[in-house]
Design a protein around this motif. Sequence first.
Motif, PDB file in Angstrom:
ATOM      1  N   GLU A 103       0.830  -1.207   0.000  1.00 53.94           N
ATOM      2  CA  GLU A 103       0.000   0.000   0.000  1.00 53.94           C
ATOM      3  C   GLU A 103       0.863   1.255   0.000  1.00 53.94           C
ATOM      4  O   GLU A 103       0.577   2.225  -0.713  1.00 53.94           O
ATOM      5  CB  GLU A 103      -0.940   0.006   1.200  1.00 53.94           C
ATOM      6  CG  GLU A 103      -1.826   1.234   1.240  1.00 53.94           C
ATOM      7  CD  GLU A 103      -2.740   1.282   2.452  1.00 53.94           C
ATOM      8  OE1 GLU A 103      -3.550   2.226   2.515  1.00 53.94           O
ATOM      9  OE2 GLU A 103      -2.648   0.416   3.337  1.00 53.94           O
ATOM     10  N   GLU A 106       2.215   1.839  -3.407  1.00 56.43           N
ATOM     11  CA  GLU A 106       1.192   2.423  -4.270  1.00 56.43           C
ATOM     12  C   GLU A 106       1.068   3.927  -4.012  1.00 56.43           C
ATOM     13  O   GLU A 106       0.943   4.730  -4.946  1.00 56.43           O
ATOM     14  CB  GLU A 106      -0.154   1.742  -4.034  1.00 56.43           C
ATOM     15  CG  GLU A 106      -1.251   2.238  -4.942  1.00 56.43           C
ATOM     16  CD  GLU A 106      -2.568   1.499  -4.745  1.00 56.43           C
ATOM     17  OE1 GLU A 106      -3.617   2.132  -4.977  1.00 56.43           O
ATOM     18  OE2 GLU A 106      -2.556   0.312  -4.345  1.00 56.43           O
ATOM     19  N   TRP A 109       3.967   5.627  -5.730  1.00 57.52           N
ATOM     20  CA  TRP A 109       3.742   5.763  -7.177  1.00 57.52           C
ATOM     21  C   TRP A 109       2.784   6.912  -7.462  1.00 57.52           C
ATOM     22  O   TRP A 109       2.976   7.682  -8.405  1.00 57.52           O
ATOM     23  CB  TRP A 109       3.205   4.458  -7.779  1.00 57.52           C
ATOM     24  CG  TRP A 109       4.245   3.424  -8.030  1.00 57.52           C
ATOM     25  CD1 TRP A 109       4.348   2.200  -7.427  1.00 57.52           C
ATOM     26  CD2 TRP A 109       5.333   3.505  -8.959  1.00 57.52           C
ATOM     27  NE1 TRP A 109       5.435   1.527  -7.921  1.00 57.52           N
ATOM     28  CE2 TRP A 109       6.054   2.298  -8.861  1.00 57.52           C
ATOM     29  CE3 TRP A 109       5.768   4.474  -9.854  1.00 57.52           C
ATOM     30  CZ2 TRP A 109       7.183   2.046  -9.631  1.00 57.52           C
ATOM     31  CZ3 TRP A 109       6.900   4.219 -10.620  1.00 57.52           C
ATOM     32  CH2 TRP A 109       7.596   3.016 -10.509  1.00 57.52           C
ATOM     33  N   ALA A 143       0.989  -2.069  -8.199  1.00 51.69           N
ATOM     34  CA  ALA A 143       0.749  -0.849  -7.413  1.00 51.69           C
ATOM     35  C   ALA A 143       0.850   0.384  -8.310  1.00 51.69           C
ATOM     36  O   ALA A 143       0.051   1.315  -8.197  1.00 51.69           O
ATOM     37  CB  ALA A 143       1.743  -0.761  -6.255  1.00 51.69           C
ATOM     38  N   ARG A 144       1.817   0.374  -9.210  1.00 48.91           N
ATOM     39  CA  ARG A 144       1.985   1.482 -10.162  1.00 48.91           C
ATOM     40  C   ARG A 144       0.748   1.619 -11.043  1.00 48.91           C
ATOM     41  O   ARG A 144       0.241   2.729 -11.249  1.00 48.91           O
ATOM     42  CB  ARG A 144       3.224   1.240 -11.019  1.00 48.91           C
ATOM     43  CG  ARG A 144       3.459   2.295 -12.063  1.00 48.91           C
ATOM     44  CD  ARG A 144       4.728   1.953 -12.876  1.00 48.91           C
ATOM     45  NE  ARG A 144       4.821   2.797 -14.014  1.00 48.91           N
ATOM     46  CZ  ARG A 144       4.390   2.487 -15.239  1.00 48.91           C
ATOM     47  NH1 ARG A 144       3.848   1.313 -15.480  1.00 48.91           N
ATOM     48  NH2 ARG A 144       4.516   3.334 -16.234  1.00 48.91           N
ATOM     49  N   ARG A 146      -2.308   0.673 -10.388  1.00 44.52           N
ATOM     50  CA  ARG A 146      -3.433   1.180  -9.585  1.00 44.52           C
ATOM     51  C   ARG A 146      -3.303   2.686  -9.374  1.00 44.52           C
ATOM     52  O   ARG A 146      -4.285   3.428  -9.445  1.00 44.52           O
ATOM     53  CB  ARG A 146      -3.511   0.444  -8.243  1.00 44.52           C
ATOM     54  CG  ARG A 146      -4.006  -0.995  -8.359  1.00 44.52           C
ATOM     55  CD  ARG A 146      -4.293  -1.617  -7.013  1.00 44.52           C
ATOM     56  NE  ARG A 146      -3.151  -1.632  -6.104  1.00 44.52           N
ATOM     57  CZ  ARG A 146      -2.248  -2.618  -6.052  1.00 44.52           C
ATOM     58  NH1 ARG A 146      -2.348  -3.667  -6.847  1.00 44.52           N
ATOM     59  NH2 ARG A 146      -1.268  -2.547  -5.178  1.00 44.52           N
ATOM     60  N   ALA A 147      -2.076   3.149  -9.122  1.00 43.53           N
ATOM     61  CA  ALA A 147      -1.850   4.584  -8.920  1.00 43.53           C
ATOM     62  C   ALA A 147      -2.160   5.358 -10.199  1.00 43.53           C
ATOM     63  O   ALA A 147      -2.812   6.410 -10.151  1.00 43.53           O
ATOM     64  CB  ALA A 147      -0.413   4.842  -8.469  1.00 43.53           C
TER      65      ALA A 147
END
Length: 155
Positions: A103, A106, A109, A143-144, A146-147
Amino acid sequence: MMDRIRTFFLDRGGAPAEGARHSEDELHLAATALLVEAACMDDDFDAEERATVQRMLSERFGMDPAEAGRLVDLAEQKVAESVELFSSVRTVKDRFDHDERVELLEMLWEVVYADGSLHDYEANLLRRLAALIHVTDQESGQARKRALAKLNIQG
């Protein structure tokens, strides 16, 4: 809360006891220091990046905007005075569970993309941080993505 965070910044003490969990203040402090460091990597901690960090602190940690702003100011001061990130990275690596580390990555990012672009120094920092906090390349890539989706940026 801010007094506890200032105390933590000034007195980092020894290593945590084996199996000890992090305090909420440590989570906020370590996360904010890393977020500010990531935002500063391109030598331009602009208003958009600052607003993104403050918004994330408010949303993810339930801080009011003024408190989030004070924490960002304090973290920015400490990042400027620091020559290393090891203490923040160590706190994250040793005391955060795996999901918290993902998290945080993320969030990182999201901060580096807040200005709409990714600087080579920012990308390098996030690759190094992911390895240091034991987040795989695949998890970092997810995570990238999602960001980027949160920011409506095509990756």
